[in-house]
Design a protein around this motif. Sequence first.
Motif, PDB file in Angstrom:
ATOM      1  N   LYS A  39      28.884  91.194  28.373  1.00 42.63           N
ATOM      2  CA  LYS A  39      27.713  91.157  29.243  1.00 42.63           C
ATOM      3  C   LYS A  39      27.143  89.753  29.272  1.00 42.63           C
ATOM      4  O   LYS A  39      27.184  89.032  28.286  1.00 42.63           O
ATOM      5  N   GLU A  40      26.585  89.390  30.411  1.00 42.09           N
ATOM      6  CA  GLU A  40      25.962  88.087  30.553  1.00 42.09           C
ATOM      7  C   GLU A  40      24.488  88.203  30.213  1.00 42.09           C
ATOM      8  O   GLU A  40      23.727  88.845  30.912  1.00 42.09           O
ATOM      9  N   ASP A  41      24.101  87.583  29.107  1.00 42.28           N
ATOM     10  CA  ASP A  41      22.710  87.529  28.684  1.00 42.28           C
ATOM     11  C   ASP A  41      22.053  88.893  28.571  1.00 42.28           C
ATOM     12  O   ASP A  41      20.864  89.050  28.863  1.00 42.28           O
ATOM     13  N   MET A  50      25.945  94.835  40.902  1.00 39.18           N
ATOM     14  CA  MET A  50      25.219  94.609  42.150  1.00 39.18           C
ATOM     15  C   MET A  50      25.222  93.111  42.500  1.00 39.18           C
ATOM     16  O   MET A  50      25.479  92.732  43.640  1.00 39.18           O
ATOM     17  N   ILE A  51      24.982  92.257  41.516  1.00 39.40           N
ATOM     18  CA  ILE A  51      24.981  90.805  41.746  1.00 39.40           C
ATOM     19  C   ILE A  51      26.374  90.328  42.108  1.00 39.40           C
ATOM     20  O   ILE A  51      26.558  89.522  43.021  1.00 39.40           O
ATOM     21  N   ALA A  52      27.384  90.834  41.397  1.00 39.69           N
ATOM     22  CA  ALA A  52      28.764  90.384  41.613  1.00 39.69           C
ATOM     23  C   ALA A  52      29.248  90.675  43.020  1.00 39.69           C
ATOM     24  O   ALA A  52      29.992  89.899  43.609  1.00 39.69           O
ATOM     25  N   GLN A  53      28.817  91.781  43.598  1.00 43.06           N
ATOM     26  CA  GLN A  53      29.327  92.194  44.904  1.00 43.06           C
ATOM     27  C   GLN A  53      28.453  91.758  46.075  1.00 43.06           C
ATOM     28  O   GLN A  53      28.783  92.013  47.220  1.00 43.06           O
ATOM     29  N   ALA A  54      27.341  91.062  45.794  1.00 39.01           N
ATOM     30  CA  ALA A  54      26.416  90.647  46.864  1.00 39.01           C
ATOM     31  C   ALA A  54      26.806  89.284  47.422  1.00 39.01           C
ATOM     32  O   ALA A  54      27.435  88.474  46.753  1.00 39.01           O
ATOM     33  N   ASP A  55      26.417  89.044  48.669  1.00 41.33           N
ATOM     34  CA  ASP A  55      26.622  87.745  49.304  1.00 41.33           C
ATOM     35  C   ASP A  55      25.361  86.917  49.067  1.00 41.33           C
ATOM     36  O   ASP A  55      24.373  87.049  49.791  1.00 41.33           O
ATOM     37  N   THR A 133      32.619  87.884  35.262  1.00 43.76           N
ATOM     38  CA  THR A 133      33.640  88.937  35.263  1.00 43.76           C
ATOM     39  C   THR A 133      34.502  88.889  36.519  1.00 43.76           C
ATOM     40  O   THR A 133      35.441  89.647  36.648  1.00 43.76           O
ATOM     41  N   TYR A 134      34.174  87.997  37.459  1.00 47.28           N
ATOM     42  CA  TYR A 134      34.951  87.832  38.677  1.00 47.28           C
ATOM     43  C   TYR A 134      35.522  86.420  38.725  1.00 47.28           C
ATOM     44  O   TYR A 134      34.919  85.481  38.219  1.00 47.28           O
ATOM     45  N   CYS A 173      40.412  83.195  50.352  1.00 48.92           N
ATOM     46  CA  CYS A 173      40.112  83.462  48.938  1.00 48.92           C
ATOM     47  C   CYS A 173      39.190  84.667  48.827  1.00 48.92           C
ATOM     48  O   CYS A 173      38.529  85.047  49.792  1.00 48.92           O
ATOM     49  N   GLN A 174      39.136  85.227  47.624  1.00 47.43           N
ATOM     50  CA  GLN A 174      38.194  86.312  47.364  1.00 47.43           C
ATOM     51  C   GLN A 174      37.857  86.336  45.882  1.00 47.43           C
ATOM     52  O   GLN A 174      38.650  85.902  45.047  1.00 47.43           O
ATOM     53  N   CYS A 175      36.680  86.837  45.587  1.00 44.86           N
ATOM     54  CA  CYS A 175      36.287  87.033  44.195  1.00 44.86           C
ATOM     55  C   CYS A 175      36.873  88.371  43.741  1.00 44.86           C
ATOM     56  O   CYS A 175      36.619  89.401  44.366  1.00 44.86           O
ATOM     57  N   THR A 176      37.677  88.331  42.697  1.00 45.33           N
ATOM     58  CA  THR A 176      38.341  89.536  42.199  1.00 45.33           C
ATOM     59  C   THR A 176      37.936  89.758  40.756  1.00 45.33           C
ATOM     60  O   THR A 176      37.868  88.820  39.960  1.00 45.33           O
ATOM     61  N   GLU A 177      37.673  91.007  40.423  1.00 45.29           N
ATOM     62  CA  GLU A 177      37.278  91.359  39.069  1.00 45.29           C
ATOM     63  C   GLU A 177      38.425  91.064  38.109  1.00 45.29           C
ATOM     64  O   GLU A 177      39.577  91.405  38.375  1.00 45.29           O
ATOM     65  N   LEU A 178      38.118  90.402  37.016  1.00 44.43           N
ATOM     66  CA  LEU A 178      39.149  89.995  36.058  1.00 44.43           C
ATOM     67  C   LEU A 178      39.912  91.191  35.510  1.00 44.43           C
ATOM     68  O   LEU A 178      41.098  91.101  35.249  1.00 44.43           O
ATOM     69  N   ALA A 179      39.245  92.322  35.366  1.00 41.27           N
ATOM     70  CA  ALA A 179      39.909  93.515  34.834  1.00 41.27           C
ATOM     71  C   ALA A 179      41.003  93.998  35.768  1.00 41.27           C
ATOM     72  O   ALA A 179      41.950  94.652  35.341  1.00 41.27           O
TER      73      ALA A 179
END
Length: 197
Positions: A39-41, A50-55, A133-134, A173-179
């Motif tokens: 987890k971040e902080d 929610m933050i990871a998937q928002a523009d 995580t992305y 390009c795209q942000c992809t979840e590391l998992a």
Amino acid sequence: MNLLQKTTESNMKSQLLVFLSLFCFWTAISEDVPKSPNKEDGLPDDVLKMIAQADIQNIGDLENLLGVEAKDPAGFSPRSRTVHARPKAAGCKTRAITVDVPRYKVDPTSVGFFLWPSCVEVQRCSGCCNTKTYKCIPSHAIYRPFQIAKLTYRYGHKELTVHTVSIREHLSCQCTELAKLHHPRFPSKYYKQSTDN
């Protein structure tokens, strides 16, 4: 008997003192250790997702997404402040970068030659995603052909040849979840290192 009893009590007190010291030391150290390394902080998973998937283009977008107003430690309102420039996120997108032309793609059997140009400019994915995580990775790529001149010197004669070399270029390009990224079955030392060329 009295001496033995005093020695035993002294040993017990020493052991108790050592135990209490270790307990206090462990308690002090364990407070500094992060509870969850993923987890971040200490943010909840649903907020991170929610933050990871928002523009998010700026701090205002982040304020609107979270429903809170950003505070400035200096006491200024972020909306009215004009002295300091707002940070602009280096978003996940293709950018022009310089890549060395792989010599083995021109001639894998020799090293005694000159290449021109020795490097080319291609588009590659770079930038950051909203959370750790992305990762910014290419979603579409092609191999772009480049004409490369090869100069050799044999038996006192110059020889100039033109070769076509294909170098990988990212189109989107795209942000992809590391998992969700592929994890190799064996450690990386068993695989040939890719230069992405």
